[in-house]
Design a protein around this motif. Structure first.
Motif, short mmCIF file in Angstrom:
data_model
loop_
_atom_site.label_atom_id
_atom_site.label_comp_id
_atom_site.label_asym_id
_atom_site.label_seq_id
_atom_site.Cartn_x
_atom_site.Cartn_y
_atom_site.Cartn_z
N MET A 1 0.85 -1.20 0.00
CA MET A 1 0.00 0.00 0.00
C MET A 1 0.88 1.24 0.00
SD MET A 1 -3.04 1.00 2.64
CE MET A 1 -3.98 2.49 2.41
N CYS A 2 0.50 2.27 -0.74
CA CYS A 2 1.28 3.49 -0.86
C CYS A 2 0.96 4.44 0.27
CB CYS A 2 0.98 4.19 -2.19
SG CYS A 2 1.13 3.12 -3.61
N SER A 3 1.98 5.18 0.69
CA SER A 3 1.75 6.20 1.70
C SER A 3 2.72 7.34 1.47
CB SER A 3 1.97 5.62 3.11
OG SER A 3 3.28 5.16 3.26
N ALA A 4 2.34 8.51 1.88
CA ALA A 4 3.22 9.66 1.74
C ALA A 4 4.38 9.51 2.69
CB ALA A 4 2.44 10.94 2.03
N SER A 5 5.58 9.89 2.22
CA SER A 5 6.79 9.81 3.03
C SER A 5 7.31 11.22 3.27
CB SER A 5 7.86 8.99 2.31
OG SER A 5 9.10 9.10 2.97
N GLU A 6 7.88 11.46 4.46
CA GLU A 6 8.34 12.79 4.81
C GLU A 6 9.84 12.94 4.63
OE1 GLU A 6 7.05 14.01 8.62
OE2 GLU A 6 4.94 13.65 8.23
N GLY A 7 10.55 11.89 4.32
CA GLY A 7 11.99 12.00 4.23
C GLY A 7 12.46 12.59 2.92
N THR A 8 13.70 13.09 2.89
CA THR A 8 14.33 13.51 1.65
C THR A 8 15.67 12.79 1.49
OG1 THR A 8 15.23 15.46 2.77
CG2 THR A 8 13.24 15.78 1.49
N ASP A 9 15.76 11.57 2.03
CA ASP A 9 16.96 10.80 1.80
C ASP A 9 17.01 10.46 0.32
OD1 ASP A 9 15.64 7.65 3.10
OD2 ASP A 9 14.66 9.36 2.17
N GLY A 10 18.17 9.92 -0.14
CA GLY A 10 18.43 9.77 -1.56
C GLY A 10 17.30 9.15 -2.35
N LEU A 11 17.07 9.66 -3.54
CA LEU A 11 16.06 9.11 -4.44
C LEU A 11 16.65 7.95 -5.22
CD1 LEU A 11 14.69 12.51 -5.80
CD2 LEU A 11 13.73 11.11 -3.97
N ARG A 12 15.78 7.06 -5.63
CA ARG A 12 16.23 5.85 -6.32
C ARG A 12 16.30 6.08 -7.83
NH1 ARG A 12 11.72 2.19 -3.13
NH2 ARG A 12 11.83 3.51 -1.28
N PHE A 13 17.44 5.74 -8.40
CA PHE A 13 17.65 5.84 -9.84
C PHE A 13 17.24 4.53 -10.52
CE2 PHE A 13 19.85 9.86 -10.24
CZ PHE A 13 20.37 10.08 -8.98
N PRO A 14 16.92 4.61 -11.83
CA PRO A 14 16.78 5.79 -12.69
C PRO A 14 15.59 6.65 -12.26
CG PRO A 14 16.94 3.77 -14.00
CD PRO A 14 16.68 3.36 -12.58
N ILE A 15 15.69 7.94 -12.56
CA ILE A 15 14.66 8.88 -12.15
C ILE A 15 14.04 9.54 -13.38
CG2 ILE A 15 14.18 11.01 -10.88
CD1 ILE A 15 16.51 10.30 -9.02
N LEU A 16 12.71 9.46 -13.48
CA LEU A 16 11.99 10.18 -14.51
C LEU A 16 11.71 11.58 -13.99
CD1 LEU A 16 10.39 10.23 -17.24
CD2 LEU A 16 8.37 9.64 -15.88
N ILE A 17 12.16 12.60 -14.72
CA ILE A 17 11.81 13.97 -14.36
C ILE A 17 10.84 14.50 -15.40
CG2 ILE A 17 13.89 14.43 -13.04
CD1 ILE A 17 15.10 15.82 -15.40
N GLU B 1 10.46 20.84 1.24
CA GLU B 1 9.53 20.10 2.09
C GLU B 1 8.77 19.09 1.25
OE1 GLU B 1 8.00 18.31 4.63
OE2 GLU B 1 8.77 20.12 5.63
N THR B 2 8.86 17.82 1.61
CA THR B 2 8.21 16.78 0.82
C THR B 2 7.04 16.12 1.53
OG1 THR B 2 9.75 15.08 1.60
CG2 THR B 2 10.34 16.26 -0.42
N ALA B 3 6.75 16.52 2.76
CA ALA B 3 5.63 15.93 3.47
C ALA B 3 4.35 16.15 2.69
CB ALA B 3 5.50 16.55 4.87
N GLY B 4 3.63 15.07 2.43
CA GLY B 4 2.39 15.16 1.69
C GLY B 4 2.58 15.29 0.19
N ARG B 5 3.82 15.28 -0.26
CA ARG B 5 4.09 15.43 -1.69
C ARG B 5 4.98 14.32 -2.24
NH1 ARG B 5 5.71 21.41 -3.17
NH2 ARG B 5 7.57 20.98 -1.92
N ARG B 6 5.29 13.35 -1.40
CA ARG B 6 6.11 12.21 -1.80
C ARG B 6 5.40 10.94 -1.42
NH1 ARG B 6 12.23 10.81 0.32
NH2 ARG B 6 12.68 9.12 -1.16
N TRP B 7 5.20 10.07 -2.40
CA TRP B 7 4.51 8.81 -2.21
C TRP B 7 5.46 7.66 -2.50
CZ3 TRP B 7 2.57 13.28 -3.89
CH2 TRP B 7 1.36 13.72 -3.38
#
Length: 341
Positions: A1-17, A333-339
């Motif tokens: 199940m998906c949930s919003a995450s508050e962290g900004t630790d490293g993003l996983r590559f490859p990354i679609l921008i 700030e990624t709270a509520g904007r990162r799933w």
């Protein structure tokens, strides 16, 4: 199940921008932290019912590599699990993108947060100065961009990091100042009685301004689109289209000056978007710069603030890639904007 995450630790590559505006969607793939973004064909939002199908057509049909992360900048406020674009019927649903397209995580920003991120990473060759001024490193910066709508964002520096500030500054009021303005203003199309920045300083706003000039002059308008108004002005076909373009630049200078005061943007104000780049050849830069600086009692301070046009292609991708490579360098700030899946 998906949930919003508050962290900004490293993003996983490859990354679609992705830079998603009211008219166009521009995607690129960042394979790792050292790679340059690999761009895909630009698609028009009107050609697809949703962003999911656009990603399939623009990205998945053109590469076998599947991105683990999506970092998307969209033209509208980011609020909740269903994110509406301001000038486009798309609704971005990050949980659906994870479930149906296989992303491990999705981060959604405002499009002018991405533009603000870009001005932290632009090379000198990616900007053109309008007038003088000196960039003060570490000082606030503002980006404003006429496009389908009018976007505004800012970048402030604190605690050793750049912090993008999103907003809906394109909807502030614009007022008449000169005698010519007062002839034109009664003929402008309003929204609920208001003339906002976006009602003039956007693609449809340029047409609105041109039609109002025609009405003030008692002539029939003949150019129905922003492109046709711009082309007529570039080719000197009629006085109304030429005046519309010149006043567009001066009004943009006025608003850019207001934004410089609002954020004390000694790091500069940056104009983004394709509309202004197309009219640069015929814009009277001194008049635009004068409108930017005409902020009594602070003319001396305004004289020292630089005003730039962003000439870097796909500047939002520059900002998104800079963030994706090193999120710890930005106070986003990624709270509520990162799933996360």
């Amino acid at each position: 199940m998906c949930s919003a995450s508050e962290g900004t630790d490293g993003l996983r590559f490859p990354i679609l921008i992705g830079d998603i505006g009211g008219t166009n969607a521009r995607f690129a793939l960042l394979r790792d932290a050292r790679a340059e973004p690999e761009t895909f064909p630009i698609v028009q939002t009107a050609d697809f019912p949703n962003i999911d199908d656009a990603i399939r057509a623009a990205v998945f049909d053109n590469t076998a590599e599947r991105p683990a992360t999506a970092v998307l900048a969209i033209a509208g406020p980011v609020d909740g699990d269903e994110i509406d674009l301001t000038n486009c019927p798309w609704v971005v649903r990050p949980r659906t993108l994870i479930a149906d397209l296989g992303f491990q995580e999705v981060l959604v920003l405002n499009d002018f947060e991405a533009q603000a991120l870009a001005v932290s990473a632009l090379p000198d060759s990616g900007r053109q100065a309008i007038g003088g001024g000196t960039v003060r490193e570490g000082s606030s910066r503002v980006v404003v961009g006429p496009g389908t709508g009018l976007g505004v964002g800012a970048l402030v520096h604190a605690r050793g990091m750049w912090i993008p500030v999103a907003g809906e500054g394109g909807h502030v009021d614009l007022g008449a100042r000169t005698a010519r303005d007062r002839e034109i203003w009664p003929h402008l199309e309003t929204i609920a009685g208001r003339i906002s920045g976006e009602q003039i300083l956007s693609g449809r706003g340029l047409v609105n301004l041109y039609r109002a000039i025609c009405a003030a002059d008692g002539v029939e308008p003949t150019h129905p689109t922003p492109a046709s108004v711009t082309e007529a002005a570039l080719n000197g076909r009629d006085g109304q289209s030429g005046e519309a373009v010149q006043l567009f630049a001066e009004y943009l200078g006025r608003l850019a000056g207001d934004l410089a005061l609002l954020f004390m943007a000694r790091g500069g104000v940056y104009i983004a978007g394709g509309i202004f780049q197309r009219i640069i050849p015929i814009v009277h830069a001194p008049e635009m710069r004068a409108a930017f600086e005409d902020k009594a009692p602070h003319e001396a301070m305004m004289h020292d603030i630089p005003l730039f046009v962003i000439t870097q292609p796909l500047a939002a991708h520059v900002g998104l890639a800079a963030y994706a490579r090193n999120p710890q360098a930005y106070g986003l700030e990624t709270a509520g904007r990162r799933w996360v899946g």
